[in-house]
Design a protein around this motif. Structure first.
Motif, mmCIF file in Angstrom:
data_model
loop_
_atom_site.group_PDB
_atom_site.id
_atom_site.type_symbol
_atom_site.label_atom_id
_atom_site.label_comp_id
_atom_site.label_asym_id
_atom_site.label_seq_id
_atom_site.Cartn_x
_atom_site.Cartn_y
_atom_site.Cartn_z
ATOM 1 N N ALA A 1 0.848 -1.274 0.063
ATOM 2 C CA ALA A 1 0.080 -0.052 -0.070
ATOM 3 C C ALA A 1 0.854 1.372 -0.068
ATOM 4 O O ALA A 1 0.497 2.391 -0.763
ATOM 5 C CB ALA A 1 -1.033 -0.103 1.184
ATOM 6 N N THR B 1 3.837 1.337 -1.316
ATOM 7 C CA THR B 1 4.473 1.795 -2.550
ATOM 8 C C THR B 1 3.380 2.309 -3.520
ATOM 9 O O THR B 1 3.744 3.051 -4.436
ATOM 10 C CB THR B 1 5.050 0.409 -3.243
ATOM 11 N N GLN B 2 1.951 1.944 -3.297
ATOM 12 C CA GLN B 2 1.140 2.517 -4.218
ATOM 13 C C GLN B 2 1.035 4.036 -4.138
ATOM 14 O O GLN B 2 1.157 4.795 -5.157
ATOM 15 C CB GLN B 2 -0.413 1.922 -4.067
ATOM 16 N N SER B 3 1.132 4.367 -2.699
ATOM 17 C CA SER B 3 0.799 5.776 -2.745
ATOM 18 C C SER B 3 2.349 6.656 -3.004
ATOM 19 O O SER B 3 1.815 7.616 -3.519
ATOM 20 C CB SER B 3 0.570 6.274 -0.947
ATOM 21 N N THR C 1 4.091 5.716 -5.419
ATOM 22 C CA THR C 1 4.291 5.953 -6.949
ATOM 23 C C THR C 1 3.308 6.977 -7.346
ATOM 24 O O THR C 1 3.807 7.920 -8.239
ATOM 25 C CB THR C 1 4.017 4.437 -7.467
ATOM 26 N N VAL C 2 2.340 7.082 -6.769
ATOM 27 C CA VAL C 2 1.538 8.138 -7.209
ATOM 28 C C VAL C 2 2.062 9.612 -6.992
ATOM 29 O O VAL C 2 1.680 10.435 -7.816
ATOM 30 C CB VAL C 2 -0.042 7.951 -6.877
ATOM 31 N N ARG D 1 -5.248 18.276 0.184
ATOM 32 C CA ARG D 1 -6.558 17.424 -0.134
ATOM 33 C C ARG D 1 -5.760 15.923 -0.388
ATOM 34 O O ARG D 1 -6.418 15.032 -0.188
ATOM 35 C CB ARG D 1 -7.070 18.100 -1.372
ATOM 36 N N VAL D 2 -4.770 16.007 -1.037
ATOM 37 C CA VAL D 2 -3.954 14.772 -1.647
ATOM 38 C C VAL D 2 -3.469 13.931 -0.231
ATOM 39 O O VAL D 2 -3.765 12.769 0.001
ATOM 40 C CB VAL D 2 -2.934 14.948 -2.476
ATOM 41 N N ARG E 1 -6.549 12.640 1.281
ATOM 42 C CA ARG E 1 -7.013 11.401 0.473
ATOM 43 C C ARG E 1 -6.365 9.928 0.700
ATOM 44 O O ARG E 1 -6.814 8.928 0.675
ATOM 45 C CB ARG E 1 -6.927 11.771 -1.122
ATOM 46 N N GLU E 2 -4.934 10.189 0.699
ATOM 47 C CA GLU E 2 -4.246 9.006 0.909
ATOM 48 C C GLU E 2 -4.439 8.583 2.351
ATOM 49 O O GLU E 2 -4.476 7.087 2.314
ATOM 50 C CB GLU E 2 -2.759 9.311 0.811
ATOM 51 N N LEU F 1 -7.412 8.540 3.885
ATOM 52 C CA LEU F 1 -8.532 7.971 4.013
ATOM 53 C C LEU F 1 -8.671 6.741 3.141
ATOM 54 O O LEU F 1 -9.263 5.761 3.484
ATOM 55 C CB LEU F 1 -9.657 8.962 3.344
ATOM 56 N N VAL F 2 -7.832 6.549 2.143
ATOM 57 C CA VAL F 2 -7.742 5.692 1.227
ATOM 58 C C VAL F 2 -7.166 4.469 1.999
ATOM 59 O O VAL F 2 -7.840 3.273 2.238
ATOM 60 C CB VAL F 2 -7.166 5.713 -0.244
ATOM 61 N N ALA G 1 -9.688 3.098 4.566
ATOM 62 C CA ALA G 1 -10.614 2.424 3.911
ATOM 63 C C ALA G 1 -10.189 0.769 3.735
ATOM 64 O O ALA G 1 -10.780 0.128 4.053
ATOM 65 C CB ALA G 1 -11.341 3.194 2.815
ATOM 66 N N ASN G 2 -9.184 0.931 2.844
ATOM 67 C CA ASN G 2 -8.621 -0.422 2.570
ATOM 68 C C ASN G 2 -8.243 -1.117 3.680
ATOM 69 O O ASN G 2 -8.301 -2.343 3.875
ATOM 70 C CB ASN G 2 -7.495 -0.281 1.415
#
Lengths: 460, 460
Positions: free
Chosen positions: B341, B343-345, B347-348, B365-366, B369-370, B372-373, B376-377
């Motif tokens: 997870a 690595t996902q954040s 890379t974005v 905001r970003v 968002r990260e 919260l994501v 959530a996951n």
């Protein structure tokens, strides 16, 4: 304009970044409903920057912004928006405003804009276009997505083989439907097959009575209309082309692709590979939380399966761990190093495939190299971790086990990192797509198994 | 040419890949010492393809190939070679052959070729150039590496503000030192400051007595000579520019950059980010085993430090693990999911920074968002792993511990993935450089600690 130049004269890291000041001012004007002032603020901005600005504000602000702007919305801004935001905006943009905005776009931009729309909305846009443009767009939509046929523009400049420089120049002087940008005049035979191209600079510096065939370049490359976007972008970058004629199955000229479009595709493809390698789909910063969560879920779920596989391997050795708890402390080291080394090999392989540098001619050499690099780094790190394992826990054989497992796992990591993407490519699957998960599965399973099995055999 | 077209008409995956057949034939000719036949084989190939071919054969074959070719070596092939192979080749290429090969290159290609050479070799190349070219190259070398000054070419076409279309055309007709490719005529004031540009197509379709200033575009962008290559590439892609004037501190025109060079830089930068994220330096397929091993070593060493940190965290809970061995079996799951997870954040975030989409206006905001994501996951996977943990080991509280640790680690992963690259960027470090190691360190340490500490507190 002068202001812009002065600002750019500062070659700082923030070049071309939208100033937060502008975003704030724009939002103020939107809130105040001051349309005239908003337009003044936007006036010096490039459509791509306005699109970036729209992407950086919230969905509610975006809607208020576009509602205030009304008929002043520029079609180019729509075409520069990221897919997610564009989709959102198209949902509430009134049909007449949409139709008005697309009128002045080049046909390739219209295609890009409407290919993801629902049928009824596509109709609205198509109806707004002039007949010739509409036909061009409809034809483009008949080609499969992500092919040269979708990327090309139909607006091009051509001349028959029997023309002279003078005839071509006279034609260019009087024609009123020339494309906005063109760099070459394509010379076509009577069957519309391209036989050469004359760069404008060459045309300009030649005498009027010279035949075009005498000055044309005949070593140009044609792009088949069904070629993938990705290959088109590769060809432009590899051969330093500026524009290239697109031909149908009968080698007849049907359009032209220019380097700026190819550059966009190259950039998108590199982004896609980078995202796929990290376990990310087609997400953007502007996606909402729920959407991003949903997008990242499948990749994490695949990783969870991998992780449970690794757990099952560990559980085979529960009794060993219970008697030597140091194994539980040290085992993640082998797996982690393997995962890292595997990702290195994998990334090199995926990139080499994208740049067409990994071919039948060198594939065995590259596989051998990855195995040897894995082995070499495995040996070096075996000595290091073996030493640390020994000094930390005072058991020489524990160090030996750690070292042996490390060599095995780094060798396997090197091989998995190259063989898995090659295998996926042979199966016709994008090697960046799921290679990461497979490679880590292999390095986790092999890492835990090698370490714990060796420990069971040697230490118990 | 016809052959080439027919071959390309098959829009298969292998478009533009060098056929193994060609590589084999070339190697046969090299072995047989058949120079004439070798030249015939190479004749239809683009310099970039010859360079690719050289990269796909072994160093010994490469040397035999180039020795056989002798004076027929094309400077463009040298300039298309990857850095590693080029360095190797330049070591044994005779000086006279090198000097001969570079003569016909454009100055920007010469700069690209010699900027990595040692001083004595640079001298050989510089001496081979004509005076004007040598001066141009020497000036370019005075600008820092990876700036517009190194990327630009000095060959450009300009006209004073008082000229008419006719005067410009007459000049272009008679000038004998025009660049190989140019798309615009730059209009400069008496102090050499660019005030507008006229695309060739526009020049051609205008009447002879029209003043250039009447048809020039004045909304062009100038590039400061010290701007980073990366920003230059960004600007070309963002604003769809085809060529752009480069100016010095006094806004005077000093050169021009064309889109094909910018495209190359964009591609290299994307590659660099992708490589850095995977823990790879500037390596290529052609590097030798020893070199590749050495290149990858530091990244693996950094990962090893991380892995030992994680081990130390685990060792804090040795006694807990000894009494509940299921913890050893399950603990890698939390760490692995967090790493993924994160690595996902990450890379974005790195990609958004490269495309200048992450700015002061949306950074909070970003980040939100990260978080919260991640949360959530984390919640979703907490339920899944909690359930599996419960059913596998039959202990409900073990499932609860696993679930809680998962939520905590995915939340931390999301935050680390965005905050670490932002922090590195603020410190002036390339966010792709070491972020990966830092993010996994955080997710490993937090993952193991959260799971084992919760287990100690709840299960013991």
């Amino acid at each position: 304009m002068t202001d812009l130049n002065i600002e750019q004269q500062d070659p700082s890291d923030d070049a071309y970044v939208l100033e937060p000041g502008i975003v704030d001012s724009v939002l103020e004007m939107v809130e105040a409903g001051d349309r005239a002032h908003l337009l003044t603020l936007l006036e010096p901005l490039h459509a791509a920057d306005v699109a970036d600005l729209l992407e950086q504000i919230s969905p509610a602000e975006r809607r208020a912004f576009l509602t205030l702007l009304g008929t002043e919305i520029d079609g180019e801004v729509l075409s520069e928006l990221s897919d997610g935001v564009r989709e959102e905006v198209l949902e509430y943009l009134p049909q007449n405003i949409l139709a008005d905005a697309v009128k002045d776009l080049e046909t390739d931009d219209v295609v890009d804009l409407i290919e993801d729309m629902e049928e009824p909305q596509q109709e609205v846009v198509l109806d707004a276009l002039e007949d010739a443009d509409r036909i061009a767009v409809e034809r483009a939509l008949q080609y499969p997505e992500e092919t040269a046929g979708r990327l090309m523009q139909r607006e091009l400049v051509m001349a028959p083989t029997h023309w002279t420089v003078g005839q071509a120049i006279d034609y260019l002087r009087t024609a009123d439907d020339l494309p906005e940008r063109y760099y070459n005049v394509m010379i076509v035979d009577p069957r519309m097959r391209p036989v050469g191209q004359v760069p404008l600079g060459k045309l300009m510096s030649s005498k009027r009575d010279v035949p075009l065939t005498a000055i044309m370049q005949d070593d140009f490359r044609t792009i088949p209309v069904l070629q993938s976007e990705e290959d088109v972008a590769y060809a432009f970058n590899q051969y330093h082309m500026v524009s290239a004629p697109v031909v149908d199955e009968d080698d007849r000229l049907v359009g032209v692709i220019t380097i700026d479009d190819a550059m966009g595709v190259l950039d998108e493809n590199a982004e896609e590979d980078m995202m796929l390698l990290a376990g990310l789909g087609d997400e953007s910063l502007t996606d909402r939380v729920i959407e991003t969560t949903r997008q990242r879920f499948p990749w994490l779920a695949a990783n969870l399966v991998t992780a449970f596989l690794a757990s099952m391997v560990i559980s085979l050795f529960s009794t060993t761990i219970q008697s030597i708890v140091a194994l539980a402390v040290l085992m993640p080291i082998v797996a982690s190093m393997g995962g890292n080394a595997g990702t290195q090999s994998l990334t090199v392989a995926v990139r080499a495939m994208a740049t067409k540098d990994l071919t039948g001619a060198n594939v065995w050499r590259v596989i051998r190299r990855e195995a040897l690099v894995g082995l070499a780094n495995g040996l070096v790190f075996a000595v290091i971790v073996g030493g640390v394992g020994y000094f930390w826990f005072g058991q020489p054989m524990l160090g030996v086990v750690l070292g042996l497992a490390m060599v095995a796992n780094l060798l396997v990591a090197g091989l998995a990192g190259i063989l898995i993407p090659i295998g996926m490519d042979k199966l016709g699957v994008d090697p960046a797509l799921a290679s990461g998960t497979f490679v880590t599965t292999v390095t986790d399973v092999v890492g835990f198994f090698a370490f714990l099995a060796l420990a069971s055999a040697i230490l118990l």
